[in-house]
Design a protein around this motif. Sequence first.
Motif, PDB file in Angstrom:
ATOM      1  N   LYS A   1      18.948  11.565 -13.226  1.00 32.48           N
ATOM      2  CA  LYS A   1      18.676  12.676 -12.050  1.00 32.48           C
ATOM      3  C   LYS A   1      17.526  12.538 -11.444  1.00 32.48           C
ATOM      4  O   LYS A   1      16.523  12.619 -12.009  1.00 32.48           O
ATOM      5  N   THR A   2      17.525  11.855 -10.016  1.00 34.49           N
ATOM      6  CA  THR A   2      16.145  12.087  -9.354  1.00 34.49           C
ATOM      7  C   THR A   2      15.944  13.428  -8.849  1.00 34.49           C
ATOM      8  O   THR A   2      16.631  13.903  -7.954  1.00 34.49           O
ATOM      9  N   ASN A   3      14.823  13.682  -9.197  1.00 30.81           N
ATOM     10  CA  ASN A   3      14.262  15.185  -8.790  1.00 30.81           C
ATOM     11  C   ASN A   3      13.356  15.015  -7.771  1.00 30.81           C
ATOM     12  O   ASN A   3      13.199  16.090  -7.133  1.00 30.81           O
TER      13      ASN A   3
ATOM     14  N   LEU B   1       4.988   1.176  -3.280  1.00 24.84           N
ATOM     15  CA  LEU B   1       4.124   2.522  -3.979  1.00 24.84           C
ATOM     16  C   LEU B   1       4.936   3.664  -3.954  1.00 24.84           C
ATOM     17  O   LEU B   1       4.436   4.492  -4.391  1.00 24.84           O
ATOM     18  N   GLU B   2       6.287   3.637  -3.480  1.00 27.14           N
ATOM     19  CA  GLU B   2       6.810   4.911  -3.563  1.00 27.14           C
ATOM     20  C   GLU B   2       7.329   5.298  -5.047  1.00 27.14           C
ATOM     21  O   GLU B   2       7.337   4.587  -5.785  1.00 27.14           O
ATOM     22  N   GLN B   3       6.917   6.596  -5.303  1.00 27.76           N
ATOM     23  CA  GLN B   3       6.984   7.095  -6.592  1.00 27.76           C
ATOM     24  C   GLN B   3       8.130   7.979  -6.594  1.00 27.76           C
ATOM     25  O   GLN B   3       8.334   8.825  -6.004  1.00 27.76           O
ATOM     26  N   ARG B   4       8.636   8.099  -8.000  1.00 28.96           N
ATOM     27  CA  ARG B   4      10.054   8.830  -8.012  1.00 28.96           C
ATOM     28  C   ARG B   4       9.941   9.586  -9.646  1.00 28.96           C
ATOM     29  O   ARG B   4       9.435   8.814 -10.399  1.00 28.96           O
ATOM     30  N   GLU B   5      10.249  10.868  -9.634  1.00 26.92           N
ATOM     31  CA  GLU B   5      10.241  11.466 -10.796  1.00 26.92           C
ATOM     32  C   GLU B   5      11.743  11.767 -10.935  1.00 26.92           C
ATOM     33  O   GLU B   5      12.559  12.017 -10.190  1.00 26.92           O
ATOM     34  N   ALA B   6      12.164  11.496 -12.450  1.00 20.43           N
ATOM     35  CA  ALA B   6      13.510  11.910 -12.668  1.00 20.43           C
ATOM     36  C   ALA B   6      13.570  12.510 -14.395  1.00 20.43           C
ATOM     37  O   ALA B   6      12.650  12.453 -14.974  1.00 20.43           O
TER      38      ALA B   6
ATOM     39  N   PRO C   1      11.751  12.802 -19.798  1.00 20.35           N
ATOM     40  CA  PRO C   1      11.229  12.774 -18.349  1.00 20.35           C
ATOM     41  C   PRO C   1      10.975  11.408 -17.900  1.00 20.35           C
ATOM     42  O   PRO C   1      10.708  10.515 -18.717  1.00 20.35           O
ATOM     43  N   MET C   2      11.096  11.152 -16.519  1.00 23.45           N
ATOM     44  CA  MET C   2      10.942   9.748 -16.241  1.00 23.45           C
ATOM     45  C   MET C   2      10.225   9.629 -14.717  1.00 23.45           C
ATOM     46  O   MET C   2      10.551  10.342 -13.761  1.00 23.45           O
ATOM     47  N   SER C   3       9.046   8.944 -14.686  1.00 22.22           N
ATOM     48  CA  SER C   3       8.422   8.903 -13.709  1.00 22.22           C
ATOM     49  C   SER C   3       7.758   7.179 -13.282  1.00 22.22           C
ATOM     50  O   SER C   3       7.465   6.625 -14.309  1.00 22.22           O
TER      51      SER C   3
ATOM     52  N   LEU D   1       7.443  -0.526  -7.466  1.00 26.33           N
ATOM     53  CA  LEU D   1       7.003  -2.097  -7.626  1.00 26.33           C
ATOM     54  C   LEU D   1       7.062  -2.229  -9.101  1.00 26.33           C
ATOM     55  O   LEU D   1       7.141  -3.608  -9.791  1.00 26.33           O
ATOM     56  N   GLN D   2       7.388  -1.284  -9.983  1.00 23.89           N
ATOM     57  CA  GLN D   2       7.772  -1.537 -11.504  1.00 23.89           C
ATOM     58  C   GLN D   2       8.883  -2.112 -11.737  1.00 23.89           C
ATOM     59  O   GLN D   2       9.186  -2.530 -12.898  1.00 23.89           O
ATOM     60  N   ILE D   3       9.939  -1.919 -10.823  1.00 26.12           N
ATOM     61  CA  ILE D   3      11.283  -2.878 -11.132  1.00 26.12           C
ATOM     62  C   ILE D   3      10.680  -4.175 -11.510  1.00 26.12           C
ATOM     63  O   ILE D   3      11.630  -4.631 -12.462  1.00 26.12           O
ATOM     64  N   GLY D   4      10.347  -4.937 -10.534  1.00 19.37           N
ATOM     65  CA  GLY D   4      10.130  -6.492 -10.727  1.00 19.37           C
ATOM     66  C   GLY D   4       9.166  -6.620 -12.220  1.00 19.37           C
ATOM     67  O   GLY D   4       9.173  -7.839 -12.378  1.00 19.37           O
ATOM     68  N   GLN D   5       8.297  -5.703 -12.626  1.00 17.87           N
ATOM     69  CA  GLN D   5       7.630  -5.956 -13.847  1.00 17.87           C
ATOM     70  C   GLN D   5       8.378  -5.572 -15.060  1.00 17.87           C
ATOM     71  O   GLN D   5       7.912  -5.890 -16.005  1.00 17.87           O
ATOM     72  N   ALA D   6       9.470  -4.697 -14.820  1.00 19.22           N
ATOM     73  CA  ALA D   6      10.203  -4.376 -16.163  1.00 19.22           C
ATOM     74  C   ALA D   6      10.980  -5.413 -16.928  1.00 19.22           C
ATOM     75  O   ALA D   6      11.317  -6.294 -16.432  1.00 19.22           O
TER      76      ALA D   6
END
Length: 477
Positions: free
Chosen positions: A413-415, A33-38, A368-370, A374-379
């Motif tokens: 770039k991870t922000n 569930l970790e979320q990242r914005e980039a 922007p990217m967010s 868990l989305q890695i396995g679904q992409a």
Amino acid sequence: LGGALTTRLLLAPAAANARIAVGVATAYASMLLEQREAEVAIVPAQMFAGSVPEPSDADLQAFYKQSGARYMVPEQRVLSIAQIGPDQVGSVAASEQEIAAYYRVNQAEYGGKSTRVLSQAIAQSESQGRALAQRARSGGSPGTSLGAKTRGELASIAGEAVAAAAFGARQGEVVGPIRSDLGWHVIKIEDVRGATGRTLAQAHDEIAGLLTANKRKEALTDLVTRVEDQIMDGASFNEVVAAAKIPVTTTPAINSAGASRSNASFKLPAEFAPALKTGFAMGPDEDAEIVTLPDDGGYVVVAVDRVIDSAPAPLAEIKARVREDWIQRKANDRARAIASEIAAKVARGTAIDKAMDEAGVPLPPVQPMSARRLQIGQANADAAVPLRMLFTLTQGKSRLVADPKARGFMIIKTNKIVPGNAMNNPLLIAQTQSEFQQSASNELGQQMLAAMKADQGVKRNEEKITAAKRRITGAGQ
């Protein structure tokens, strides 16, 4: 079997019913569930293709030589195929004598059988049977109707004696009582129907067609057997087809799918698919083989006429494609250089949009990217690459990533990183726990095996293992 049972008895107690603690599953579920914005900067290669100068013949020749594996043409073969089918036995037909003989042997079928409409009553004693017969002759009830029956059908029900009596009487008569295993039969002949068969003339064409089909099938089998015997005796493909007067089809150079590079209009008939498979399974110098075609399509004799080994397609045939690939390579190199400059500036602390502006070419705006882990396995494949990189970088770091389909480059770039918390998502915790338990049994079994090997002092004899591999694969022979 003994070894397998022993292995199961040793490993099952260690590997069966593996359990993953809820606390462990919760930690991993929270990670999902970790979320990242980039921010993502894209440098597409296609935008530089128009500025690439026209390649010279030397450029194309060098690129073609360097990238020969890209233009490999699979092995091709020229096959000789001779079909053995109905055309080779078309002159075979049934004679008039054979037709007449077949009609005589099957007279019962073609001549037809007489039937009688019967009524029957069965008594348990002869005296009761005589009383039933007397009432039937006096106009009383004849019993239960049997409908129309042939003599054979009645004999199978009541026995031959009853059938003989019933078919020996005239219409309207009552016969019996007659003894059978069922009791004493009283039968009234309600109606006599004559045979409704056909004469030889009427059945001629049907019999002729049946016998001719059978004779042609036998003739075809005999022909195939003769051809097969000749091949086994050492006759060549040409000698066999010449002796049997079978027409031959020689294909152009084709691949294992039946397509020809030299003749785009050529298409191997679908019914020859088994012949194609056999033709590519045969060795170049092997004898011809006979292949059975599906759906009673007959047979084909297949031989390999010529084998063209896998090799790069001639440059003259694919020059336009090589030119496009060369231009794409140059455009990709230009995109890589610009993307590397941007990535270096961003790594040194320059804002990603400012580094894009300083590139000196009109690039797409920064996006922007967010996402959650868990989305890695679904992409899909395209999205999975930048997502994996996003969750590899620490906060504030950036990295250059190549597009998996060579369409350009991305600077990611991870922000911001927001840790996940699965405490409010029990369904995800349970799902994670279940997935871990599926692999835990295998891991525990492997650990048990490793511990047993260590305890018993098992060692690998690498020299013997290498020798066995060489013997099995034929390497070095």
